[in-house]
Design a protein around this motif. Structure first.
Motif, PDB file in Angstrom:
ATOM      1  N   LEU A 118       0.843  -1.199   0.000  1.00  0.00           N
ATOM      2  CA  LEU A 118       0.000   0.000   0.000  1.00  0.00           C
ATOM      3  C   LEU A 118       0.873   1.242   0.000  1.00  0.00           C
ATOM      4  CD1 LEU A 118      -3.243   0.752   1.872  1.00  0.00           C
ATOM      5  CD2 LEU A 118      -1.266   2.172   2.436  1.00  0.00           C
ATOM      6  N   ALA A 119       0.386   2.297  -0.643  1.00  0.00           N
ATOM      7  CA  ALA A 119       1.081   3.582  -0.675  1.00  0.00           C
ATOM      8  C   ALA A 119       0.198   4.648  -0.056  1.00  0.00           C
ATOM      9  CB  ALA A 119       1.421   3.975  -2.110  1.00  0.00           C
ATOM     10  N   ASN A 120       0.747   5.368   0.940  1.00  0.00           N
ATOM     11  CA  ASN A 120       0.093   6.572   1.461  1.00  0.00           C
ATOM     12  C   ASN A 120       0.629   7.752   0.676  1.00  0.00           C
ATOM     13  OD1 ASN A 120      -1.371   5.250   3.393  1.00  0.00           O
ATOM     14  ND2 ASN A 120       0.092   5.601   5.050  1.00  0.00           N
ATOM     15  N   LEU A 121      -0.247   8.457  -0.018  1.00  0.00           N
ATOM     16  CA  LEU A 121       0.184   9.541  -0.874  1.00  0.00           C
ATOM     17  C   LEU A 121       0.178  10.868  -0.120  1.00  0.00           C
ATOM     18  CD1 LEU A 121      -1.649   8.428  -4.122  1.00  0.00           C
ATOM     19  CD2 LEU A 121       0.571   7.756  -3.247  1.00  0.00           C
ATOM     20  N   SER A 177       2.881  -5.973   9.508  1.00  0.00           N
ATOM     21  CA  SER A 177       3.190  -4.989   8.476  1.00  0.00           C
ATOM     22  C   SER A 177       4.536  -4.331   8.756  1.00  0.00           C
ATOM     23  CB  SER A 177       2.105  -3.908   8.392  1.00  0.00           C
ATOM     24  OG  SER A 177       2.186  -3.040   9.506  1.00  0.00           O
ATOM     25  N   VAL A 178       5.103  -3.793   7.683  1.00  0.00           N
ATOM     26  CA  VAL A 178       6.300  -2.964   7.772  1.00  0.00           C
ATOM     27  C   VAL A 178       6.055  -1.756   6.880  1.00  0.00           C
ATOM     28  CG1 VAL A 178       8.789  -2.782   7.424  1.00  0.00           C
ATOM     29  CG2 VAL A 178       7.789  -4.967   8.125  1.00  0.00           C
ATOM     30  N   ALA A 179       6.321  -0.576   7.395  1.00  0.00           N
ATOM     31  CA  ALA A 179       6.145   0.663   6.626  1.00  0.00           C
ATOM     32  C   ALA A 179       7.497   1.323   6.396  1.00  0.00           C
ATOM     33  CB  ALA A 179       5.218   1.622   7.359  1.00  0.00           C
ATOM     34  N   LEU A 180       7.733   1.740   5.155  1.00  0.00           N
ATOM     35  CA  LEU A 180       8.899   2.559   4.821  1.00  0.00           C
ATOM     36  C   LEU A 180       8.420   4.008   4.775  1.00  0.00           C
ATOM     37  CD1 LEU A 180      10.547   0.428   1.976  1.00  0.00           C
ATOM     38  CD2 LEU A 180      10.870   0.271   4.446  1.00  0.00           C
ATOM     39  N   LEU A 181       9.002   4.858   5.617  1.00  0.00           N
ATOM     40  CA  LEU A 181       8.520   6.227   5.795  1.00  0.00           C
ATOM     41  C   LEU A 181       9.449   7.221   5.108  1.00  0.00           C
ATOM     42  CD1 LEU A 181       7.676   5.958   9.606  1.00  0.00           C
ATOM     43  CD2 LEU A 181       6.215   5.411   7.653  1.00  0.00           C
ATOM     44  N   GLN A 211       5.655  12.429   4.813  1.00  0.00           N
ATOM     45  CA  GLN A 211       4.960  12.909   3.620  1.00  0.00           C
ATOM     46  C   GLN A 211       4.426  11.749   2.800  1.00  0.00           C
ATOM     47  OE1 GLN A 211       7.340  15.588   1.334  1.00  0.00           O
ATOM     48  NE2 GLN A 211       5.671  16.194  -0.012  1.00  0.00           N
ATOM     49  N   ASN A 212       5.157  10.642   2.778  1.00  0.00           N
ATOM     50  CA  ASN A 212       4.731   9.445   2.050  1.00  0.00           C
ATOM     51  C   ASN A 212       5.139   8.209   2.836  1.00  0.00           C
ATOM     52  OD1 ASN A 212       5.773  11.500  -0.316  1.00  0.00           O
ATOM     53  ND2 ASN A 212       3.857  10.506  -0.849  1.00  0.00           N
ATOM     54  N   ALA A 213       4.430   7.113   2.589  1.00  0.00           N
ATOM     55  CA  ALA A 213       4.787   5.830   3.200  1.00  0.00           C
ATOM     56  C   ALA A 213       4.408   4.712   2.240  1.00  0.00           C
ATOM     57  CB  ALA A 213       4.078   5.643   4.535  1.00  0.00           C
ATOM     58  N   PHE A 214       5.244   3.683   2.193  1.00  0.00           N
ATOM     59  CA  PHE A 214       4.946   2.463   1.439  1.00  0.00           C
ATOM     60  C   PHE A 214       4.991   1.296   2.423  1.00  0.00           C
ATOM     61  CE2 PHE A 214       6.510   5.372  -1.783  1.00  0.00           C
ATOM     62  CZ  PHE A 214       5.585   5.190  -2.803  1.00  0.00           C
ATOM     63  N   CYS A 215       3.927   0.483   2.421  1.00  0.00           N
ATOM     64  CA  CYS A 215       3.777  -0.559   3.429  1.00  0.00           C
ATOM     65  C   CYS A 215       3.574  -1.920   2.774  1.00  0.00           C
ATOM     66  CB  CYS A 215       2.577  -0.263   4.338  1.00  0.00           C
ATOM     67  SG  CYS A 215       2.499   1.440   4.939  1.00  0.00           S
TER      68      CYS A 215
END
Length: 379
Positions: free
Chosen positions: A51-54, A129-133, A143-147
């Motif tokens: 998933l991407a947080n935009l 889960s793991v999120a890259l911030l 500002q963005n995150a990819f999980c």
């Protein structure tokens, strides 16, 4: 995927992983970039989905999208952030790059009693889960995150997988920064085109190779008149008279000859070309130097003018544009839209202090004392 010695392997071959990495770095549009990151994450660790947080607004992501094709809007994301226990954990750790659910979520018995588990984790089918911030200039949230996510019936992400995701972080950060910069340039170009079209004067902007990048309708119409084709309709393609382009070529040669002997040489940056047979027309040609890079070649501003009483002044536009640096012009356009310094800073990805400095420089060069006068001048 686990080997006989208990170590996890890449879900794909190393060559396929490298191919997906190159695809991500080569993406030039947002949608292609997101899909490339999803495929790269799924090639780095086994996961159910990514998933991407935009882009966030007011500290909350405006939208999120996942590798299954689902999209989550502002209302969903605002509720997600209100209930998510990881938000408070991240807010006191600005600059955190990798967030593992194990770091901030309680044990199962306590977790399953939380509204966040019932409303988001359980319906979406994930437990680990793991999120890259990726942080911008305006904390307190990334500002963005990819999980990446795994369901309850699969094991948590292990140390080797976390190490691979940490090693991937700078690659995504570099590609994300490059994409943001590219989209910012396109956005500035669109605003500049809109500004030129709204001007009463005619204007064309040329690259060093004399390729026309922007031209408003009035300049196209006067180019037709210059060529003696007054009866034609407005041309759909950009064009300029050959004798005007010939002057640009001469100015290029002069500039190259000057800087060849002195990199800081001052050259004649402005020419006026009267029409050979029509006294009512003339062209003003301005060589615009790139003030912030020794590696960038100059460009040209062309104005075809009508020598008639009451016609818009010709040449002042070129003088004004030539005095502003590209970053100053960018700030001026945003200020003319009525944006505050903080809003300009967020749009351009810079600090408020940098915005003030750019606008102060533009005020001084343009001879205006306030934003109202600046907006009036631009309009």
């Amino acid at each position: 995927m686990t080997s006989n010695n208990g170590k996890t392997k890449l879900p794909v071959s190393p060559s396929e992983w490298e191919r997906r990495l190159l695809v991500m770095h080569g993406a030039t549009q947002t949608e292609a970039f997101l899909q490339a990151v999803f495929r790269l994450l799924q090639a780095t660790v086994d996961c159910e989905f990514a998933l991407a947080n935009l882009r966030n607004v007011g500290g909350v992501p405006l939208i999120a999208r996942d590798s299954r094709g689902r999209e989550f809007g502002p209302d969903y994301m605002e509720r997600f952030f209100q209930l998510n226990p990881s938000v408070s954990y991240v807010m006191v750790r600005p600059g955190l790059r990798v967030l593992h659910t194990k770091d901030h979520l309680p044990a199962d018995a306590e977790l399953k009693a939380l509204p966040f588990y019932r409303e988001f984790m359980q319906p979406e089918g994930w437990r680990h889960s793991v999120a890259l911030l990726f942080w911008g200039l305006l904390p307190p949230v990334p500002q963005n995150a990819f999980c990446v996510f795994r369901p309850e019936d699969q094991p948590d992400f292990g140390p080797e997988e976390l190490a691979r995701l940490r090693a991937l972080h700078p690659h995504i950060a570099t590609a994300l920064k490059r994409l943001r910069k590219s989209l910012k340039v396109h956005s500035s170009s669109d605003r500049l085109a809109a500004l030129l079209e709204a001007l009463p004067a005619s204007a064309s902007l040329l690259e060093w190779d004399l390729r026309i990048t922007h031209q408003n309708a009035k300049c196209r119409r006067l180019s037709v008149r210059w060529a003696g084709r007054d009866h034609e309709n407005l041309p759909r393609t950009h064009e300029l008279p050959p004798d005007v382009l010939a002057v640009c070529a001469e100015m290029k040669d002069e500039w190259q000859a000057a800087v060849k002997h002195n990199g800081q040489a001052l050259v004649h940056r402005r020419r006026s070309l009267p029409h050979p047979t029509r006294p009512d027309l003339r062209a003003e040609i301005t060589l615009i130097l790139q003030q912030e890079s020794l590696l960038a070649d100059p460009g040209f501003l062309i104005e075809i003018c009508e020598n008639q009483p009451g016609s818009p002044g010709c040449g002042q536009l070129g003088a004004d544009l030539a005095t502003l640096s590209p970053t100053e012009r960018e700030a001026v356009l945003a200020a003319a839209e009525g944006l505050s310094n903080g809003e300009i800073a967020q749009r351009l990805g810079i600090s408020t202090a940098a915005v003030k400095m750019r606008l102060h420089g533009a005020f001084k060069k343009l001879g205006v004392g306030n934003r109202t006068r600046l907006a009036s001048l631009v309009r």
